[in-house]
Structure formats: C-alpha cells, structure tokens
Design a protein around this motif. Structure first.
Motif, short mmCIF file in Angstrom:
data_model
loop_
_atom_site.label_atom_id
_atom_site.label_comp_id
_atom_site.label_asym_id
_atom_site.label_seq_id
_atom_site.Cartn_x
_atom_site.Cartn_y
_atom_site.Cartn_z
N GLY A 103 0.81 -1.21 0.00
CA GLY A 103 0.00 0.00 0.00
C GLY A 103 0.85 1.26 0.00
O GLY A 103 0.56 2.22 -0.72
N ALA A 104 1.92 1.25 0.80
CA ALA A 104 2.82 2.40 0.84
C ALA A 104 3.53 2.57 -0.49
O ALA A 104 3.69 3.69 -0.99
N ARG B 180 1.68 10.70 5.64
CA ARG B 180 0.55 9.76 5.66
C ARG B 180 0.74 8.72 6.75
O ARG B 180 -0.18 8.40 7.50
N LEU B 181 1.95 8.17 6.86
CA LEU B 181 2.24 7.18 7.90
C LEU B 181 2.13 7.78 9.30
O LEU B 181 1.62 7.15 10.22
N LEU B 182 2.60 9.00 9.44
CA LEU B 182 2.52 9.67 10.74
C LEU B 182 1.07 9.92 11.13
O LEU B 182 0.68 9.73 12.29
N GLY B 183 0.25 10.29 10.17
CA GLY B 183 -1.18 10.46 10.43
C GLY B 183 -1.84 9.15 10.83
O GLY B 183 -2.70 9.12 11.73
N GLN B 184 -1.44 8.06 10.20
CA GLN B 184 -1.98 6.75 10.55
C GLN B 184 -1.53 6.32 11.94
O GLN B 184 -2.30 5.73 12.69
N LEU B 185 -0.28 6.62 12.29
CA LEU B 185 0.21 6.31 13.63
C LEU B 185 -0.59 7.08 14.68
O LEU B 185 -1.01 6.52 15.70
N TYR B 186 -0.84 8.36 14.42
CA TYR B 186 -1.64 9.18 15.35
C TYR B 186 -3.04 8.57 15.51
O TYR B 186 -3.55 8.46 16.63
N HIS B 187 -3.66 8.19 14.40
CA HIS B 187 -5.00 7.60 14.44
C HIS B 187 -5.00 6.31 15.26
O HIS B 187 -5.91 6.10 16.07
N ASP C 226 -4.06 -1.04 10.13
CA ASP C 226 -4.72 -1.80 9.08
C ASP C 226 -4.30 -1.20 7.75
O ASP C 226 -4.68 -0.07 7.43
N GLU C 227 -3.51 -1.94 6.98
CA GLU C 227 -2.98 -1.40 5.73
C GLU C 227 -4.08 -1.06 4.73
O GLU C 227 -3.99 -0.07 4.02
N LEU C 228 -5.14 -1.86 4.68
CA LEU C 228 -6.22 -1.58 3.74
C LEU C 228 -6.97 -0.30 4.10
O LEU C 228 -7.46 0.41 3.22
N ALA C 229 -7.07 -0.01 5.38
CA ALA C 229 -7.71 1.25 5.80
C ALA C 229 -6.77 2.43 5.56
O ALA C 229 -7.21 3.51 5.19
N PRO D 44 -7.05 2.47 -5.23
CA PRO D 44 -7.55 3.71 -5.83
C PRO D 44 -9.05 3.67 -6.16
O PRO D 44 -9.75 4.64 -5.95
N GLY D 45 -9.57 2.57 -6.65
CA GLY D 45 -10.99 2.48 -6.98
C GLY D 45 -11.88 2.56 -5.76
O GLY D 45 -12.93 3.18 -5.77
N GLU D 46 -11.46 1.94 -4.67
CA GLU D 46 -12.25 1.95 -3.44
C GLU D 46 -12.23 3.32 -2.78
O GLU D 46 -13.18 3.73 -2.16
N ALA D 47 -11.12 4.05 -2.90
CA ALA D 47 -11.02 5.37 -2.28
C ALA D 47 -12.00 6.33 -2.95
O ALA D 47 -12.64 7.15 -2.29
#
Length: 83
Positions: A23-24, A50-57, A66-69, A74-77
């Motif tokens: 994903g990254a 983006r990774l830092l935001g995910q860590l905060y979350h 969760d890598e999928l979250a 691209p289609g799902e986003a």
C-alpha cells in the motif's frame, strides 16, 4: 522549528515501508507517476506524513494498524468518497 531527528526517522520509515508495504509503495508510485509528478523527496515526505497520520490515528483510537484502511486501493477510495 525543524526537528532533524524526526526528519531522519521519517526518511528511514518511509524508505523501509516502500519494500515492506504494498500500500505504501503504491501510494508512493501514484505520487511519483500519475497524480502529482512529485520528485522522490516530495513523494517520500508525503508518504511519511501519511504514515505519521496513521500512527496518530492508531494511538488515539487504540487500534492496530490496518494497511487496507490506511492505503485503500484507488478504486475503493473514490467509491468511499462519493458515498
């Protein structure tokens, strides 16, 4: 104020995630190729943010990563944003 240690850690984290996370890697490739035509450093900084935001979350909500979250295909986003 610039934090050199955080900057260096972020550079290493983003660089390592390119080989460990599909994903990254796809996020980085989208930033480099299609969408923004970013330079390597700019795409890597964006990935780190983006990774830092995910860590905060994850820390705030006490959830596991969760890598999928974090990096939806691209289609799902687009489908999620339209709904």
């Amino acid at each position: 104020m610039k934090n050199d240690r955080l900057n260096h850690a972020g550079h290493l984290w983003a660089f390592a995630s390119l080989t460990a996370s599909m994903g990254a890697k796809s996020h980085y490739r989208r930033r480099r190729d299609e969408q923004h035509s970013d330079w390597h450093a700019a795409a890597q900084r964006n990935l780190f943010n983006r990774l830092l935001g995910q860590l905060y979350h994850c820390l705030k909500n006490r959830r596991l990563f969760d890598e999928l979250a974090a990096f939806p295909p691209p289609g799902e986003a687009l489908g999620a944003a339209a709904a």
